[in-house]
Design a protein around this motif. Structure first.
Motif, short mmCIF file in Angstrom:
data_model
loop_
_atom_site.label_atom_id
_atom_site.label_comp_id
_atom_site.label_asym_id
_atom_site.label_seq_id
_atom_site.Cartn_x
_atom_site.Cartn_y
_atom_site.Cartn_z
N LEU A 115 -1.40 -5.19 1.95
CA LEU A 115 -3.04 -5.32 1.79
C LEU A 115 -2.73 -4.52 1.00
O LEU A 115 -3.15 -4.45 -0.50
N ASN A 116 -3.06 -2.95 1.07
CA ASN A 116 -3.38 -1.85 0.40
C ASN A 116 -2.23 -1.84 -0.84
O ASN A 116 -2.26 -1.27 -1.55
N CYS A 119 -2.54 -3.74 -3.32
CA CYS A 119 -4.10 -3.38 -4.27
C CYS A 119 -3.91 -2.99 -5.20
O CYS A 119 -4.05 -3.00 -6.35
N TYR A 131 -11.04 -8.54 -3.13
CA TYR A 131 -10.50 -8.44 -2.20
C TYR A 131 -11.25 -9.87 -0.89
O TYR A 131 -12.28 -9.72 -1.17
N VAL A 152 -5.58 -10.97 -0.29
CA VAL A 152 -6.46 -10.91 -2.24
C VAL A 152 -6.33 -11.86 -3.32
O VAL A 152 -5.07 -12.58 -2.07
#
Length: 382
Positions: A115-116, A119, A131, A152
């Motif tokens: 997810l990081n 993003c 988020y 996300v």
């Protein structure tokens, strides 16, 4: 899986050759998009397909594909913006509705590296997203049971109507002056530095300055016949649909597409078959069909409480052709610069087809590329 066979003994002794600037082998979405791009550049172009045109048994069949910007790889995200623009242009040119906006959730454990990366990629390209922590995710989508997960959310994620998309591109290709021939299986490719000769199982012989191979799951055998052994893994994917207990619970106007990175599943809202939700395990068949269906049923029962998890209401199949790093192959043959290869698209390639078509056409006619193609080069496998 075999695509090649020995030329028939009934081949005509003096077959007349048809000559083209470019021949594209494979009329799935990638080959068709490449053919369209070359025809628009006023090139004499032939699109060959081993099956009936528009009815491939390969990776481009079916009614739907997810389209999104949210990838953890920058090189995919960078292509999505042009892809969206091109699909909108195709809709305008044909009058066909191809894209449906549903929103998209990329789900994983909170603060996961995946997810990081998603993003960061969206931030890099200045694309809006939200988020959603586990509480917000549940409040926003109460019919999705994903405890202890974050997501996300991309508002313009959605669905491409795959069958309409493929037909639209092929219709535009013919309108642009391109020639297409179905039920013509390539049985031999004879390359030289100046030209390529192709023979088919219906005793046709074609000559071109260059060829572009977009043969999907049949690419490994075809490439091997011209001395190229690539790590392409072909797997059969089970596509299942599950009936809503109350029709409309997961309709596309209030429920998004979902890519669940915690489990390898993804799903589309009730759209192509009203009252039925598409759920897939994003990998090849399990050791047995029973095990696969059992795993799907367990997933549906746990995460989609308003679906009937007893058994899928409909089953279909398609093929994925994967590379070890899940990036495409977009490159020239290392020994024959007039053979261009597009392969390993499955899971990502459909939505990017208009961009891939331009890239492969650029390889063919020498136009400068707009993207960094190093992640897609053949030499990365050495």
């Amino acid at each position: 899986m075999t695509i090649l066979s020995q030329p028939s003994n009934n081949s005509k002794p003096d077959m007349e050759e048809e000559s083209y600037d470019y021949i594209i082998v494979g009329a799935g979405i990638e080959g068709s998009a490449t053919a369209l791009e070359l025809a628009r550049r006023k090139k004499r172009t032939l699109l060959l397909e081993q099956f009936e045109l528009g009815k491939s048994d390969g990776s481009s069949q079916g009614k739907s594909r997810i389209i999104r910007h949210s990838y953890k790889e920058d090189y995919f995200t960078s292509m999505t913006f042009e892809a969206y623009e091109e699909w909108f242009k195709i809709e305008k040119e044909t009058g066909n509705n191809i894209y449906s906006k549903t929103g998209l959730l990329t789900v994983d454990k909170p603060l996961s590296e995946h997810l990081n990366d998603v993003c960061n990629a969206l931030i890099k390209f200045n694309h809006p997203f939200e988020y959603l922590d586990s509480g917000t995710l549940h409040n926003r989508f109460p019919l999705l049971n994903l405890p202890e997960c974050a997501a996300v959310y991309e508002a313009d994620g959605g669905v491409l109507k795959a069958d309409i998309a493929l037909k639209s591109i092929q219709d535009l290709y013919v309108k642009a002056g391109g020639k297409a021939k179905g039920n013509s299986k390539v049985i031999s490719i004879e390359p030289t530095p100046d030209k390529i000769t192709i023979k088919t199982d219906v005793n046709d012989v074609y000559v071109a300055n260059s060829i572009i191979i977009c043969a999907g799951p049949w690419a490994p055998d075809l490439l091997e016949s011209i001395g190229l052994d690539l790590p392409l893994d072909v797997v059969e994917i089970g596509v299942t649909y599950w009936k809503e207990r109350h029709e409309g619970a997961y309709s596309s106007d209030k429920f998004p597409c979902i890519i669940d990175s915690t489990s390898g599943f993804y799903s589309l809202p009730s759209l192509e078959y009203p009252g039925h939700v598409k759920v897939m395990l994003n990998m090849g068949y399990q050791p047995s069909t029973e095990n696969r269906i059992e795993k799907l049923s367990k997933y549906v029962r746990h995460f989609f409480p308003e679906l009937d998890s007893t058994a899928p209401s409909r089953e279909e199949k398609c093929y994925y052709t994967n590379t070890p790093d899940e990036a495409f192959v977009l490159d020239r043959h290392p020994n024959y610069k007039n053979i261009i290869i597009g392969a390993g698209f499955s899971g990502t390639g459909f939505k990017l087809a208009p961009v891939v078509g331009k890239i492969l056409a650029n390889f063919a006619d020498g136009t400068n590329q707009d993207y960094d193609l190093q992640p897609f080069r053949i030499n990365r496998f050495k």
